[in-house]
Enzyme design. Structure first.
Site, short mmCIF file in Angstrom:
data_model
loop_
_atom_site.label_atom_id
_atom_site.label_comp_id
_atom_site.label_asym_id
_atom_site.label_seq_id
_atom_site.Cartn_x
_atom_site.Cartn_y
_atom_site.Cartn_z
CB SER A 151 -1.13 0.27 0.93
OG SER A 151 -1.72 -1.04 1.04
N1 SAM Z 1 -0.60 -4.86 4.11
C1 SAM Z 1 0.36 -5.25 3.43
C2 SAM Z 1 1.71 -4.65 2.67
O1 SAM Z 1 1.92 -3.59 3.91
O2 SAM Z 1 2.19 -4.90 2.01
C3 SAM Z 1 -0.70 -4.72 1.92
C4 SAM Z 1 -1.43 -5.95 1.31
S1 SAM Z 1 -1.97 -6.36 -0.40
C5 SAM Z 1 -2.68 -4.55 -0.58
C6 SAM Z 1 -4.01 -7.12 0.07
C7 SAM Z 1 -3.25 -8.66 0.33
O3 SAM Z 1 -4.31 -9.58 0.65
C8 SAM Z 1 -2.56 -9.52 -0.77
O4 SAM Z 1 -1.51 -9.83 -0.68
C9 SAM Z 1 -3.69 -10.02 -0.85
O5 SAM Z 1 -2.87 -11.35 -1.00
C10 SAM Z 1 -4.45 -10.22 0.50
N2 SAM Z 1 -5.78 -11.75 0.42
C11 SAM Z 1 -6.63 -10.96 -0.25
N3 SAM Z 1 -6.93 -11.93 0.28
C12 SAM Z 1 -7.01 -12.51 1.18
C13 SAM Z 1 -7.59 -13.21 2.41
N4 SAM Z 1 -8.64 -13.59 2.33
N5 SAM Z 1 -6.57 -13.46 3.11
C14 SAM Z 1 -5.90 -13.08 3.07
N6 SAM Z 1 -5.04 -12.81 2.04
C15 SAM Z 1 -5.73 -11.94 1.39
#
Ligand code: SAM
Length: 219
Positions: free
Chosen positions: A66
Site C-alpha cells: 500500500s
Molecule cells: N498489508 C500489505 C503490505 O503492507 O504490503 C498490503 C496488502 S495487499 C494491498 C492485499 C493482500 O491481501 C494481498 O497480498 C492479498 O493476497 C491478500 N489477501 C486477499 N484476500 C485475502 C484473504 N482472504 N486472506 C488473506 N489474505 C488475503
C-alpha cells in the site's frame, strides 16, 4: 554514510514530511515508526529510494504494497497500544504488519498466497522484527481461535463488513477495513462499544486489491 544510504534517508524524510504530515497524519508514534523503518527491505525489487514513492507498488502474485499514506492512516485509525494483540488480514509485503509491530503490538498476519507469506517472513527478519507471525490462509473470516483481538486491520477490499470480524473484536477495539466495489472503496472504522454495540465511521476513499475468500469476493 554512502550515497545510496543518503538517498534513502532523504526519500524517507521526504515521505514523512510531504506525504504524511502534510496530508494530516498526526500520530507522532506512527510518524516515528515510519521514519525509522526501512521500507526498501519490503520491496527489494525496486530501486531503494523508489520504495518511498507516493503510491502503491506491485509485489509478487499480482498484489501490492500500500501507499505510505494509507499505511500511516490505517495505523493511526487502529490506535495500537503497546502489548496489544493485533490481527492483520492481507500480509502482502509485511510492511503494514511491521509498522504495527513497531508500535508495540504482537501481530498475527494472514496471507492467502504462500509465496507472499514466505517473502514477507524474510522481509520481517531482514528488518529485525520478530513480533509478527505470518500464516497462510483465508483471513476474510478472521482468526476466531485467537479472538478477541485488540484490533483488526484488513488491507484488502471487502464487499461488506464480515460479521465474524466484528465478533472477534475485544470491547473498545477497532476494525479498520476498506469496504465497497472493486474499483474504489471507503475506509471504514468499526469500534466495538459493548458486547452488543458497534459504532462505524467512514474515513474517506481508498483503492485496494480485493479481499478474496469466504467473507470477501469470489476468487
Ligand atoms: N498489508 C500489505 C503490505 O503492507 O504490503 C498490503 C496488502 S495487499 C494491498 C492485499 C493482500 O491481501 C494481498 O497480498 C492479498 O493476497 C491478500 N489477501 C486477499 N484476500 C485475502 C484473504 N482472504 N486472506 C488473506 N489474505 C488475503
Amino acid at each position: 554514510m554512502g550515497d545510496r544510504d543518503d538517498r534513502i534517508d532523504r526519500a524517507r524524510a521526504a515521505m514523512i514530511a510531504d506525504q504524511l504530515r502534510r496530508r494530516g497524519i498526526r500520530d507522532e508514534r506512527v510518524l516515528a515508526v515510519m521514519a525509522e523503518l526501512p521500507r526498501e527491505v519490503f520491496v527489494p525489487d525496486v530501486p531503494a529510494a523508489s520504495a518511498y514513492d507516493d503510491r502503491a507498488q506491485p509485489i509478487d502474485s499480482g498484489q501490492t504494497i500500500s501507499q505510505p499514506y494509507v499505511v500511516a492512516r490505517m495505523s493511526e485509525l487502529l490506535a495500537v497500544e503497546p502489548g496489544d494483540r493485533i490481527l492483520e488480514v492481507g500480509t502482502g509485503s509485511g510492511y503494514q504488519a511491521a509498522v504495527i509491530a513497531r508500535l508495540g503490538a504482537t501481530v498475527r498476519s494472514i496471507e492467502r498466497w504462500e509465496a507472499l507469506a514466505a517473502s514477507a517472513r524474510e522481509h520481517l527478519r531482514a528488518a529485525g522484527i520478530s513480533d509478527v507471525e505470518v500464516v497462510v490462509g483465508d483471513g476474510s473470516a478472521g482468526a476466531p481461535e485467537g479472538a478477541p483481538w485488540d484490533g483488526i486491520a484488513v488491507t484488502a477490499a471487502a464487499p461488506g463488513i464480515p460479521d465474524p470480524l466484528r465478533e472477534q473484536l475485544a470491547v473498545g477495539a477497532r476494525l479498520v477495513i476498506p469496504v465497497g466495489p472493486r474499483n474504489v472503496q471507503e475506509l471504514v472504522v468499526v469500534e466495538r462499544r459493548s458486547a452488543t454495540e458497534w459504532q462505524e465511521s467512514s474515513e474517506g476513499p481508498v483503492v485496494f486489491v480485493p479481499l478474496v475468500g469466504e467473507g470477501g469476493w469470489p476468487g
